[in-house]
Enzyme design. Sequence first.
Site: not given
Ligand SMILES: *Cc1c(COP(=O)(O)O)cnc(C)c1O
Length: 403
Positions: A241, A152, A201-202, A73, A327, A180
């Site tokens: 930081t 996504n 990363a997540h 984001t 939602c 993605q």
């Molecule tokens: C999850 C996602 C984001 C947002 O990433 P965050 O690290 O959760 O802020 C942006 N773009 C796409 C395509 C995503 O799938």
Amino acid sequence: MKPIYFDNHSTTQLDPRVLQAMLPYFTDLFGNSASRNHAYGWEAEEAVEKSRGQIASLIGANSKEIVFTSGATESNNLAIKGVAEMYAEKGNHIITSATEHKAVLDTCKHLEKKGCRVTYLPVMGDGRIDMEMLQNAITDKTILISIMYANNEIGVLQPIAEIGKLAKERGVLFHSDAVQAVGKVAVNVISENIDLLSITAHKMYGPKGVGALYVRRKGPRVQLTAQLDGGGHERGMRSGTLNVPGIVGLGEACAIAKAEMAEESKKLSGMRDRLRAKFEAALDEVFINGSMEHRLPHNLNMSFAYVEGESLLMGINDIAVSSGSACTSATLEPSYVLKALGLGDDMAHTSIRFGLGRFNTDAEVDYVADKVISVVKKLRELSPLYEMVKEGIDLSKVQWTAH
Ligand SMILES: *Cc1c(COP(=O)(O)O)cnc(C)c1O
């Protein structure tokens, strides 16, 4: 028992190897990577630089071109607002697409209020943009094209190399939200002519709250207006930081992806195709949303006609997936991505997104397939519309009486 996790486009489980790499940086190695005067700082800085190299290596970049952020984001905001502000004298026009993530769309909407003009390209029925429309949308005021690498919801891959080539020819910067795609398919910022690329990363088995923005340094040297004021970290583009353990985790996640991506993608696309084949063998009136040819290996997005996605989700509550309904403020809105493909509200509401991942097994695929099939069959038995279709009635020709 927790549900089977088939929602890997929302987030992914932290890989235990990534956790192991991160742990020392929460304890003994706690230094601030900006501390230049002692070993605590040097150790942290060394770890940050190693991570930069691991990320760069996965996407074909130079490590000096990696700017750390709090996630995609922020990377998307920094890329788009940073370009809009830095290149305001050159132009004020941005081109993006209708199926981008909200972090891109809402950033563009914000800039429209500040005097930018934004073109939101529609997509074709398969979810891809039309290159001719993109070409025609570019004007002498266009400063940026922002098109996602992979979607996504539907996993559809955009023609990134073609967009990059066009952008370069026309002297327009090209940003891609590649959240993605990175670590799932081969991404190369050089051969695909990408100037800015967002990563988090997540979504690739790393920790939450850390990401990166690739910012091209040569041919052209991309400049960005910083969005945070402060200590001038990250070549002045992102003060604050650094999140050293998170950054170590992102780097490790990239190193693992680089080593295992080819094999893992083959395995996941095999599982995905088997899931699809089981649905299609057992059920009629099921439809794939988005191109199968240009698609992430681990994504399946299907509409189960005459079955309300939310009812289906309730019936399969031991499986974690997402439906094509979002939602928003207590009402159920059909997905804007599926609507952009041309789906009606009813079909969008019957869609389910299956996102496979590193920790899923063949046994889970079988379980999910069987469970979804049995619940869809049960719900359709209760559906008068489905019954009418089975009796050969064309629903589009039915004269419904108003009440
Ligand atoms: C999850 C996602 C984001 C947002 O990433 P965050 O690290 O959760 O802020 C942006 N773009 C796409 C395509 C995503 O799938």
